[in-house]
Structures are given as structure tokens and as C-alpha cells.
Design an enzyme around this catalytic site. Structure first.
Site, PDB file in Angstrom:
ATOM      1  N   ASP A 265       0.830  -1.210   0.000  1.00  0.00           N
ATOM      2  CA  ASP A 265       0.000   0.000   0.000  1.00  0.00           C
ATOM      3  C   ASP A 265       0.859   1.253   0.000  1.00  0.00           C
ATOM      4  OD1 ASP A 265      -2.095   1.761   0.139  1.00  0.00           O
ATOM      5  OD2 ASP A 265      -2.575   1.375   2.234  1.00  0.00           O
TER       6      ASP A 265
ATOM      7  N   ASP B   3      -1.611   5.497  -5.835  1.00  0.00           N
ATOM      8  CA  ASP B   3      -2.016   4.672  -4.698  1.00  0.00           C
ATOM      9  C   ASP B   3      -2.271   3.242  -5.160  1.00  0.00           C
ATOM     10  OD1 ASP B   3      -2.902   3.660  -2.307  1.00  0.00           O
ATOM     11  OD2 ASP B   3      -4.827   4.676  -2.338  1.00  0.00           O
TER      12      ASP B   3
END
Length: 428
Positions: free
Chosen positions: A100, A307
Site C-alpha cells: 500500500d 495509490d
């Protein structure tokens, strides 16, 4: 089950790319769980390659810890986690963790009464190098938790809590232990959260935790600097059945920067109000070579990030309105049929693959990333018919270049040169 298959692996490390030309050095690796014969044999098979990265289908939205506005059809969308296997502790225990770049605190599910568990739950008591992070220490302060410490004499443990945009949260106690990517890629004294409780734990599927690759002080790259100063990944395209890992793998690499010529770079941009994320200075979006009529300030006002934890891309409402109108005009002209029940969704059976609209991103420093048609649409079943919906949603906060737009390309984070790069399609 296929999850048992991922249980396994891992090995090596080759890595990244960066500014001028980049690539990272390859380093051999052996198994993490010496006591686990299945894991050992699989790791040996992969020895000498990049760390395999799998796509896991789940029900979630963006985990970006900055609040974004969630609207429309994407609420119930089955989306993807991208996971790798790492070792944690001594002896190293295999952990399947989500990669992440939208958060910085790493954590895993740990042993405790009534906790979320699976066969790979991290057992702190069995690691000879595991230790709690105490209140009053610099790491507890860096983790943002020290102000929440109660009485350091009677309650010495440093708590952590991370909340995500999709409503899930992880909280517990900060620990330090050895994080292992390969036999020669280890981060001793790595600080991570031991999840003692969580909200929306099911949102994390069957993974063991999360690897925070953001820009904050707790991130993997910051904690390993200057030993490692870059990382890269390639997110696989192929979809798989829900709850299983795709047959096609991508890769994740961590290491030192070396030279390469097929990656384009743009500079990272620091923002005083949010130091947890790697921002870029996006100024324009073009569709099929024609720029949308938008002021660059529409993106710079809140900032833009890549992201890996968000499948969809999020842009300001005004930008989405202009983009969706341009896409609509092109598709209707090329034979697509508009779905009446779903906004920005189309039946594109009459549209040739080569006629799908292509997107390019333009940056303040002159860099341009040609993303093609990847990530422009996501397939969705509506009333038993397969339709394609625009893979964008509006936000009132940080704009997100989601994982769909990154698939099949090598994405490079070069911390030393403060650059983010994207290579051509087909890297995995």
C-alpha cells in the site's frame, strides 16, 4: 484453496528504477520459514527472481487514509488487493501482506485473546528478536502514538491506530522485529503494528497485514534508508475468481537504484499538510491526445498521489465531469451504447479494442505518462449484462491515480532522487 498456494513463496529481490534510467540490483534469497518444508521448496524454486506479487479479489474501496468522497456504482465493486510474501521475526515467519503506497504504517495480525487469526498469525512470543516499542521513545513519537500513551510507568506500551478511507481500521501495539525480503534484504529493528483488534477486519480478506510503502517516517523505505533507497512493482492485469489469486503474477522489488532507459520520471512534490504520501504535480489529462480544458490548479489544490491500495482513480468533481463527457462523446461516436441504469457505463460490444479511449497524464516538469486504455474502464455486470464503467470517482480531497491505471507497467519510487517513474506496458 488458492490462498494456501501463496502461503508460500519467496525469495529474491531485484529492484527498482529511477530518474535518468533505472533498475535495481538482483539479490538471491532463500526460504523464510525453514521449518515449513512446503514454503522452503517453493521459495527455492523462485530463487533469483523478483518477489512475486499477486492480485487478490475482495470487497473494498480505496484504503487511502485521506478521506475521499465515495459515490455511485463503485460502492459495491469487487476490487483488488496486491500482496507479496515477506518474513517477520526470528526465525522468520511468512506473512502475506498488502502493498500500500497510500499509507505508511505497516502492521500484521498478532497473537492475543479473541484476535482475528489464521495459520500465519504472527506469534510475537516465538520470535527471539521481537520487542515492544515503549512510550516516550522516538519511534513511538514517529508513529504518532506517543501523545496517546497513558502512564508510561504503568502502561509502557506504545499504541497505534490507522484508519482508512473505506471505513476499516487497525489498532494495537507497536513492536520492532526483523523484516525479511530475502537472505540479504533484511531490515532489523523494523517498527510495525501488532493488530490486537480491528474494525472491518473482513475488508482485509485473508491477508496477514499491510506493508506501508508511503512517505511517512514509519514506511518501509524510510525505515530502511539508506540501505534501500527505491522500490518498484508491476501490478498484474489478469483477473481471477473472487477470493483466489490470479494465475498471472506481478512483482515487487526493493533495493538500490541502477540504470535503465525505458522508464519516464516525474518529481515528487512535498506538501506540508500531508507528509504521509508521495505527491506528484499533475497539471493535465489528455484523452486520445487532446487535453481536457482544465486549469492545473484543479489538481494542485489538494494534490495528487499514486495509490496501489485504490483500484479506482479519484479526481475532483469538475475534472470528472469534463473527462466523462469527453469519453462519452468518443464512445457514442464509435458505436458504444449508453447504459440507462448506470451513469458512465456502456455496452461496448460494438467497439473494437483499438478504439477504446486512451489517457495520458501530464506533469508540471514536462513529464508525460501514456497510460493507454488500461484503467480507463472497469468491467461490471449490470442486470446480467457485461458493461464497462468509467473507472473514476469524484473526490473532495486528494486525487488518486489508482491501481487500474498502473497495471502491467513498472512503477518506480526513487526516494534518493525524489522521483516517481512509469515504464511501458507489458512489464508483467
Amino acid at each position: 484453496m488458492a490462498r494456501r498456494i501463496i502461503f508460500l513463496l519467496f525469495l529474491i529481490a531485484c529492484v527498482v528504477d529511477r530518474s535518468v534510467n533505472v533498475h535495481c540490483e538482483k539479490q538471491l534469497v532463500s526460504s523464510f520459514d525453514k521449518h515449513d518444508n512446503a514454503s522452503s521448496s517453493l521459495a527455492e524454486l523462485f530463487s533469483g527472481k523478483r518477489i512475486p506479487l499477486f492480485r487478490y479479489i475482495t470487497n473494498k474501496t480505496s484504503r487511502l487514509s485521506t478521506k475521499a468522497v465515495q459515490v455511485g456504482w463503485d460502492r459495491g465493486l469487487q476490487t483488488s488487493l496486491y500482496v507479496i510474501s515477506v518474513g517477520l521475526g526470528t526465525p522468520a515467519k511468512t506473512q502475506i501482506v498488502e502493498i500500500d503506497t497510500g499509507s505508511s504504517t505497516s502492521w500484521v495480525f498478532c497473537e492475543c485473546d479473541g484476535c482475528h487469526t489464521n495459520p500465519r498469525t504472527f506469534l510475537q512470543s516465538r520470535s527471539t528478536t521481537c520487542a515492544k516499542v515503549s512510550c516516550g521513545t522516538s519511534m513511538c513519537l514517529l508513529g504518532g502514538s506517543d501523545p496517546h500513551c497513558q502512564d508510561s510507568e504503568n502502561y509502557p506500551d506504545c499504541p497505534f491506530r490507522v484508519s482508512y478511507q473505506d471505513g476499516s481500521a487497525s489498532y494495537g501495539i507497536l513492536y520492532q522485529d526483523t523484516l525479511t525480503f530475502s537472505d540479504v534484504q533484511k531490515i532489523p529493528g523494523f517498527s510495525f503494528g501488532c493488530n490486537m483488534d480491528s474494525f472491518g477486519a473482513n475488508e482485509f480478506g485473508n491477508v496477514d497485514g499491510l506493508l506501508g510503502m508511503g512517505a511517512g517516517a514509519m514506511s518501509v523505505l524510510k525505515q530502511s534508508s539508506p540501505t534501500f533507497d527505491c522500490f518498484s512493482y508491476c501490478l498484474p492485469l489478469q483477473k481471477s475468481e473472487r477470493g483466489f489469486f490470479s494465475k498471472t503474477t506481478g512483482y515487487f522489488s526493493l533495493g538500490k537504484v541502477a540504470t535503465r532507459t525505458d522508464v519516464r520520471y516525474t518529481k515528487m512534490v512535498a506538501r506540508k499538510k500531508n507528509t504521509e504520501l508521495f505527491f506528484v504535480d499533475l497539471t493535465a489529462i489528455s484523452v486520445d491526445g487532446e487535453r481536457l480544458g482544465l486549469s492545473p490548479s484543479i489538481f494542485s489544490r489538494k494534490g495528487v498521489v499514486f495509490d496501489s491500495g485504490s483500484e479506482l482513480s479519484y479526481i475532483p468533481d469538475r475534472a470528472l465531469s469534463v473527462l466523462s463527457q469527453r469519453i462519452r462523446e468518443l464512445l457514442l461516436r464509435r458505436g458504444a451504447a449508453e447504459e440507462e441504469s448506470e451513469r458512465n457505463c456502456y455496452d461496448m460490444r460494438s467497439v473494437d479494442e483499438g478504439d477504446m479511449p486512451a489517457i495520458s497524464l501530464h506533469f508540471d516538469d514536462g513529464a508525460r505518462f501514456d497510460l493507454g486504455s488500461h484503467g480507463v474502464f472497469v468491467e461490471r455486470s449490470v442486470q446480467e449484462q457485461d458493461v464497462w464503467c468509467l473507472a473514476f470517482a469524484p473526490t473532495e480531497s486528494v486525487s488518486i491515480i489508482g491501481s487500474l491505471m498502473q497495471t502491467s507497467k513498472e512503477v518506480v519510487y526513487d526516494l534518493k532522487r525524489q522521483l516517481i517513474g512509469i515504464g511501458p506496458s507489458g512489464a508483467c
